[in-house]
Design a protein around this motif. Structure first.
Motif, PDB file in Angstrom:
ATOM      1  N   ARG B 294       0.842  -1.205   0.000  1.00 48.31           N
ATOM      2  CA  ARG B 294       0.000   0.000   0.000  1.00 48.31           C
ATOM      3  C   ARG B 294       0.869   1.244   0.000  1.00 48.31           C
ATOM      4  O   ARG B 294       1.973   1.240   0.527  1.00 48.31           O
ATOM      5  N   ASP B 295       0.343   2.302  -0.597  1.00 52.13           N
ATOM      6  CA  ASP B 295       1.117   3.544  -0.613  1.00 52.13           C
ATOM      7  C   ASP B 295       0.937   4.291   0.707  1.00 52.13           C
ATOM      8  O   ASP B 295       0.280   3.800   1.628  1.00 52.13           O
ATOM      9  N   ALA B 296       1.504   5.496   0.785  1.00 53.17           N
ATOM     10  CA  ALA B 296       1.501   6.246   2.049  1.00 53.17           C
ATOM     11  C   ALA B 296       0.086   6.562   2.512  1.00 53.17           C
ATOM     12  O   ALA B 296      -0.151   6.775   3.699  1.00 53.17           O
ATOM     13  N   ARG B 297      -0.862   6.597   1.575  1.00 53.48           N
ATOM     14  CA  ARG B 297      -2.241   6.903   1.948  1.00 53.48           C
ATOM     15  C   ARG B 297      -3.077   5.648   2.117  1.00 53.48           C
ATOM     16  O   ARG B 297      -4.301   5.702   2.187  1.00 53.48           O
ATOM     17  N   GLY B 298      -2.406   4.496   2.143  1.00 56.00           N
ATOM     18  CA  GLY B 298      -3.129   3.263   2.420  1.00 56.00           C
ATOM     19  C   GLY B 298      -3.840   2.677   1.218  1.00 56.00           C
ATOM     20  O   GLY B 298      -4.743   1.857   1.362  1.00 56.00           O
ATOM     21  N   VAL B 299      -3.436   3.087   0.024  1.00 52.10           N
ATOM     22  CA  VAL B 299      -4.109   2.619  -1.191  1.00 52.10           C
ATOM     23  C   VAL B 299      -3.281   1.529  -1.859  1.00 52.10           C
ATOM     24  O   VAL B 299      -2.066   1.656  -1.993  1.00 52.10           O
ATOM     25  N   ALA B 300      -3.934   0.466  -2.275  1.00 58.73           N
ATOM     26  CA  ALA B 300      -3.286  -0.576  -3.072  1.00 58.73           C
ATOM     27  C   ALA B 300      -3.961  -0.630  -4.433  1.00 58.73           C
ATOM     28  O   ALA B 300      -5.185  -0.607  -4.521  1.00 58.73           O
ATOM     29  N   THR B 301      -3.152  -0.687  -5.491  1.00 63.88           N
ATOM     30  CA  THR B 301      -3.715  -0.910  -6.823  1.00 63.88           C
ATOM     31  C   THR B 301      -3.089  -2.168  -7.404  1.00 63.88           C
ATOM     32  O   THR B 301      -1.998  -2.570  -7.004  1.00 63.88           O
ATOM     33  N   HIS B 302      -3.784  -2.772  -8.333  1.00 63.90           N
ATOM     34  CA  HIS B 302      -3.318  -4.010  -8.971  1.00 63.90           C
ATOM     35  C   HIS B 302      -3.768  -3.979 -10.420  1.00 63.90           C
ATOM     36  O   HIS B 302      -4.933  -3.705 -10.699  1.00 63.90           O
ATOM     37  N   GLY B 303      -2.851  -4.226 -11.332  1.00 63.30           N
ATOM     38  CA  GLY B 303      -3.209  -4.269 -12.746  1.00 63.30           C
ATOM     39  C   GLY B 303      -3.498  -2.881 -13.283  1.00 63.30           C
ATOM     40  O   GLY B 303      -2.958  -1.884 -12.792  1.00 63.30           O
ATOM     41  N   ALA B 304      -4.362  -2.825 -14.283  1.00 66.14           N
ATOM     42  CA  ALA B 304      -4.669  -1.572 -14.967  1.00 66.14           C
ATOM     43  C   ALA B 304      -5.599  -0.720 -14.112  1.00 66.14           C
ATOM     44  O   ALA B 304      -6.782  -0.577 -14.407  1.00 66.14           O
ATOM     45  N   ALA B 305      -5.056  -0.174 -13.021  1.00 66.32           N
ATOM     46  CA  ALA B 305      -5.870   0.611 -12.094  1.00 66.32           C
ATOM     47  C   ALA B 305      -5.132   1.879 -11.714  1.00 66.32           C
ATOM     48  O   ALA B 305      -3.921   1.863 -11.522  1.00 66.32           O
ATOM     49  N   THR B 306      -5.876   2.966 -11.592  1.00 67.05           N
ATOM     50  CA  THR B 306      -5.300   4.259 -11.223  1.00 67.05           C
ATOM     51  C   THR B 306      -6.104   4.838 -10.067  1.00 67.05           C
ATOM     52  O   THR B 306      -7.336   4.921 -10.153  1.00 67.05           O
ATOM     53  N   ALA B 307      -5.414   5.219  -8.991  1.00 67.98           N
ATOM     54  CA  ALA B 307      -6.079   5.873  -7.860  1.00 67.98           C
ATOM     55  C   ALA B 307      -5.679   7.335  -7.862  1.00 67.98           C
ATOM     56  O   ALA B 307      -4.499   7.660  -7.875  1.00 67.98           O
ATOM     57  N   ILE B 308      -6.680   8.220  -7.874  1.00 69.48           N
ATOM     58  CA  ILE B 308      -6.410   9.658  -7.818  1.00 69.48           C
ATOM     59  C   ILE B 308      -7.000  10.188  -6.515  1.00 69.48           C
ATOM     60  O   ILE B 308      -8.205  10.121  -6.297  1.00 69.48           O
ATOM     61  N   ASP B 309      -6.145  10.653  -5.657  1.00 75.78           N
ATOM     62  CA  ASP B 309      -6.566  11.275  -4.406  1.00 75.78           C
ATOM     63  C   ASP B 309      -7.499  10.363  -3.591  1.00 75.78           C
ATOM     64  O   ASP B 309      -8.552  10.793  -3.119  1.00 75.78           O
ATOM     65  N   CYS B 310      -7.104   9.106  -3.458  1.00 73.35           N
ATOM     66  CA  CYS B 310      -7.886   8.145  -2.663  1.00 73.35           C
ATOM     67  C   CYS B 310      -7.148   7.833  -1.357  1.00 73.35           C
ATOM     68  O   CYS B 310      -5.950   8.048  -1.241  1.00 73.35           O
ATOM     69  N   ASP B 311      -7.884   7.321  -0.383  1.00 76.03           N
ATOM     70  CA  ASP B 311      -7.303   6.876   0.878  1.00 76.03           C
ATOM     71  C   ASP B 311      -7.841   5.497   1.234  1.00 76.03           C
ATOM     72  O   ASP B 311      -9.040   5.221   1.045  1.00 76.03           O
ATOM     73  N   ASP B 312      -6.964   4.662   1.771  1.00 76.13           N
ATOM     74  CA  ASP B 312      -7.359   3.397   2.388  1.00 76.13           C
ATOM     75  C   ASP B 312      -8.322   2.600   1.513  1.00 76.13           C
ATOM     76  O   ASP B 312      -9.386   2.170   1.968  1.00 76.13           O
ATOM     77  N   SER B 313      -7.946   2.448   0.284  1.00 79.18           N
ATOM     78  CA  SER B 313      -8.826   1.777  -0.676  1.00 79.18           C
ATOM     79  C   SER B 313      -8.043   0.768  -1.499  1.00 79.18           C
ATOM     80  O   SER B 313      -6.817   0.816  -1.562  1.00 79.18           O
ATOM     81  N   LEU B 314      -8.789  -0.167  -2.082  1.00 75.54           N
ATOM     82  CA  LEU B 314      -8.205  -1.180  -2.958  1.00 75.54           C
ATOM     83  C   LEU B 314      -8.823  -1.048  -4.339  1.00 75.54           C
ATOM     84  O   LEU B 314     -10.048  -1.075  -4.477  1.00 75.54           O
ATOM     85  N   LEU B 315      -7.977  -0.896  -5.355  1.00 72.70           N
ATOM     86  CA  LEU B 315      -8.459  -0.808  -6.736  1.00 72.70           C
ATOM     87  C   LEU B 315      -7.745  -1.872  -7.544  1.00 72.70           C
ATOM     88  O   LEU B 315      -6.531  -1.804  -7.735  1.00 72.70           O
ATOM     89  N   ARG B 316      -8.488  -2.863  -8.027  1.00 70.50           N
ATOM     90  CA  ARG B 316      -7.887  -3.946  -8.799  1.00 70.50           C
ATOM     91  C   ARG B 316      -8.579  -4.093 -10.140  1.00 70.50           C
ATOM     92  O   ARG B 316      -9.797  -4.200 -10.214  1.00 70.50           O
ATOM     93  N   SER B 317      -7.786  -4.141 -11.196  1.00 71.16           N
ATOM     94  CA  SER B 317      -8.324  -4.558 -12.485  1.00 71.16           C
ATOM     95  C   SER B 317      -7.697  -5.896 -12.806  1.00 71.16           C
ATOM     96  O   SER B 317      -6.472  -6.027 -12.850  1.00 71.16           O
ATOM     97  N   GLU B 318      -8.526  -6.884 -13.011  1.00 68.62           N
ATOM     98  CA  GLU B 318      -8.029  -8.247 -13.215  1.00 68.62           C
ATOM     99  C   GLU B 318      -7.759  -8.535 -14.676  1.00 68.62           C
ATOM    100  O   GLU B 318      -7.433  -9.654 -15.045  1.00 68.62           O
ATOM    101  N   THR B 319      -7.925  -7.521 -15.529  1.00 70.39           N
ATOM    102  CA  THR B 319      -7.679  -7.706 -16.950  1.00 70.39           C
ATOM    103  C   THR B 319      -7.084  -6.444 -17.534  1.00 70.39           C
ATOM    104  O   THR B 319      -7.521  -5.342 -17.203  1.00 70.39           O
ATOM    105  N   GLY B 320      -6.082  -6.595 -18.389  1.00 64.19           N
ATOM    106  CA  GLY B 320      -5.470  -5.446 -19.034  1.00 64.19           C
ATOM    107  C   GLY B 320      -6.450  -4.708 -19.933  1.00 64.19           C
ATOM    108  O   GLY B 320      -6.229  -3.555 -20.293  1.00 64.19           O
TER     109      GLY B 320
END
Lengths: 482, 482
Positions: B294-320
């Motif tokens: 997770r980044d400093a704001r507690g966000v984890a991304t996986h695959g083709a995912a972009t987090a903009i100004d999010c906190d404590d969240s999980l964003l996963r794209s399971e397909t390109g």
């Protein structure tokens, strides 16, 4: 009481490339050409609203102003409604509304300087068409007296996202033109509340009505810098397959400025017709949520979407192929398309456009383009893409033809699954119908045409080391492409 | 000090069909066979963890216990690792862990009653393999004294989602078996906090170690109702293409019960080896978030995912193919796949399984199945489906063959885009290589085989009035399907 019937020429502005409803709205096929609530697209609904007749008014064929990329979409969507446009003007580049409206006005005025022009955006929604028509009829009376008429939406909340129109007094129930006292910029929240409270302020809906000659006088007086370049662009316009391409040279010399700033806010012969019955500019997903049917907990769903125990949220799936599920959400907007999904806090919905910038900087196709690609002859979409092969579904409109072409790096298999195709491969021409296939070896000159009355659907399987769209040598093209 | 090397036979339980990580995990291809963090699938990581040798232990070929639907997946994923299984037992239906472990123990004991069995789930993650191996070595010592050994994860938080193991005292740094004082059910929050504070409680990781004969004695004493039906199911097991199918008749007579309830909680010769170095059961998307970088704001991304100004969240794209964007989110989990998207409040992540029930009741394929369909010979996925045609990408493994078949309602075009296919159409057999195609008229008997060393990829275009998978007449099948 007998009433005169005013002939109204609609000017439909449809060149915008709104990004605030991404991923549904993208530069390649923006919001005005999308169906947001099912049925007509926003552009179609706008065109339909300014067609036919109503008490005291009769609409002439509309003039659409759009960009080169959208010309075939405009033509097709009007055709689907059975509306024959008076003209489709093509802007060489987007220059906001002042040059676009002036170009359309010059075009119409050349034949009829007294024509009454109704300028409408193509990406808003309006509740009651009858109320709109009554307002237009009232506006036409004022326009015949030489006024430049604006339309003001009677507000139902203290919105800070719109500009306001100030009246001398709160409008009554009668639909009539009133004097415009002042334009008010997008206000701070306290100001917005004060304005709602006094009842004298209406939202500026960006709809205008005037005689062509009165508008030209106003441009000459208030925006003289535009008259020469726009005049030259219209003068030098070139007809092209039924479209009218404004001359790019002079057009590039125009300032990018809205008609509000350039003309309306400086003019004096202004009046306002109050507009009731519902209106939204759909300027954000939040606005879409507010305009959607919502359940008791404030949730709206659209398409293949399921909300479980959510509150005050919007869940939209723009494709039947993707099922979107929300669980336990509050004040969240989620929109799923085939190739992109956005999930945003409701309060941040205005910032969706920043996503597009972000994705552009990462070079992602989804920022601006769709999987489906629209062409003059129909459209295609990529079903599968690997390093060595690509599978496309290609739809060719009746009567349309792809260019006579060849490819340096790829061979193609076509399987017709619907309709009848006329296929040229080298010197051989033959008809291919459902269930039949043809192989086009690398380097072979070929063409695909639809001689029939129904669309052709075919599956194309490409194989080769390079599969880019730019591997194409065109020998002949019906659509004047390079 | 010289140490004895214990031979350990792993029993890998991989028949589960977890729905708590929907839409990534579905009944047709559940979580244990998915790669959650990239690289090995959870099952593969589990199998790899119990292979080879370590200080004091040497692993024998594993025994996998799974369901009929997953047998080819198990075999394929082991083959990809170069692990040759001792046996793959097929449960006629899921009966929880007690019958599955007993069946595997009986199977191993038939040849070696003294074998040391290590029972492991296949859908957990473990941090340090060395720490696990050291714990297994310590457990083996206890098992050789006749103990039934459990493994307890030293907890780092007051988790209410797990059962606990109570020790007589807090474990020290030494890795050694300790006496198990009691099993503790999933606690309330206050109880969990008290247990963490006293240091004597470990999480029950569901991993067990014992000699086969000691376990059989324990079943005979504590779960005698299971011994007859499971014994008969193993006795009557039928070898089938390298798998061992437990006899369905007796199996259906087994209670559905976990080994914890049936045996461990009733036994007395129990010990616990503390386990450090990271562990998670990945029992929810919340658990996946906790186990992600997770980044400093507690966000984890996986695959083709972009987090903009999010906190404590999980964003996963399971397909390109699908780009997922979150904007301004807090405590939200969003997971996008090709055909389904879930957006859930973090606190509600345990309830994702209810979504599956919901979608099942609506008859939606996405509840349980994927667009990609796995078959013994490879897999296929639907690229496009319309009323009158379907386009599939079909991948056939080297050496594999589809059944000899015909269809009543559809014709097929095959275009080979990679590899070389041996195609039978009526009496004609021919080789088809990249760029070649064949047409199979409705009703024609045909077969597709891969005689080569690389997978075949082909695009199939089906046309016809009915396109269901059940329009198939099979004349011959290598995989004993009806």
């Amino acid at each position: 009481m007998t009433q005169m019937t005013h002939q109204i020429t609609p000017i439909i502005l449809c060149g915008g490339s709104g990004t605030r409803l991404w991923p549904l709205s993208r530069k390649a096929y923006p919001k005005q050409f999308q169906s947001i609530f099912g049925g007509d697209t926003l552009f179609q609904a706008s065109a339909r609203r300014v067609s036919g007749t109503a008490e005291g008014i009769a609409f002439r064929p509309p003039v659409a102003v759009t960009g080169s990329d959208f010309r075939f979409i405009v033509a097709e969507q009007l055709m689907a409604l059975g509306i024959d446009p008076g003209a489709i003007l093509i802007e060489p580049s987007g220059r906001s509304t002042a040059p676009a409206v002036l170009a359309a006005a010059l075009h119409v005025a050349a034949a009829d300087p007294g024509a009454i022009l109704l300028v409408v955006p193509s990406d808003h929604v309006m509740g009651q068409t009858e109320a709109f028509h009554a307002a237009v009829a009232a506006g036409a009376e004022a326009a015949m007296r030489g006024d430049l008429v604006t339309f003001g939406v009677v507000p139902d909340r203290a919105e800070t996202g719109y500009g306001y129109l100030r009246l001398p007094r709160a409008p009554g129930e009668a639909v009539e033109a009133m004097r415009l006292e002042a334009f008010v910029e997008k206000p701070a929240e306290a100001d917005a509340e004060r304005m709602i409270a006094d009842g004298r302020h209406l939202w500026n809906a960006g709809i205008f009505l005037f005689r062509a000659r009165d508008l030209l006088v106003a441009y000459a007086r208030h925006a003289p810098d535009l008259t020469a370049p726009v005049g030259a662009a219209v003068e030098g316009a070139v007809p092209d397959l039924g479209f009218l391409r404004l001359a790019p040279g002079p057009w590039e010399g125009c300032a990018e400025i809205s008609i509000d700033y350039a003309v309306m806010e400086r003019a004096e012969n202004l009046s306002v017709v109050p507009l009731r019955g519902g209106w939204s500019d759909l300027g954000s997903w939040e606005a879409v949520l507010n305009d959607s049917a919502r359940d008791a907990r404030g949730v709206a769903t659209h398409g293949a979407a399921t909300a479980i125990d959510c509150d005050d949220s919007l869940l939209r799936s723009e494709t039947g192929a993707v099922h979107l599920v929300g669980l336990g959400l509050r004040n969240v907007i989620a929109v799923a398309t085939e190739d992109a999904v956005v999930v945003v806090d409701r309060a941040r919905s205005q910032e969706v456009r920043t996503i597009v910038e972000h994705l552009k900087s990462e070079g992602l196709r989804q920022a601006t383009a769709f999987r489906r690609d629209h062409r003059p002859w129909g459209h295609f979409e990529t079903l599968a893409l690997s390093e060595r092969f690509q599978v496309k579904r290609i739809v060719v409109k009746p009567g349309a033809a792809l260019s006579l072409q060849s490819h340096v790096h790829r061979a193609e298999h076509w399987v017709v699954v619907s309709g009848t195709a006329r296929v040229t491969v080298d010197r051989e021409v033959r008809l291919l119908t459902e269930n039949e296939s043809v192989y086009i070896p690398l380097g072979t000159v070929h063409r695909l045409e639809n001689p029939g009355k129904v669309p052709i659907v075919l599956i194309e399987v490409q194989t080769g080391a390079y599969l880019g769209e730019d591997d194409i040598v065109r020998y002949e093209d019906s659509y004047a492409r390079g």
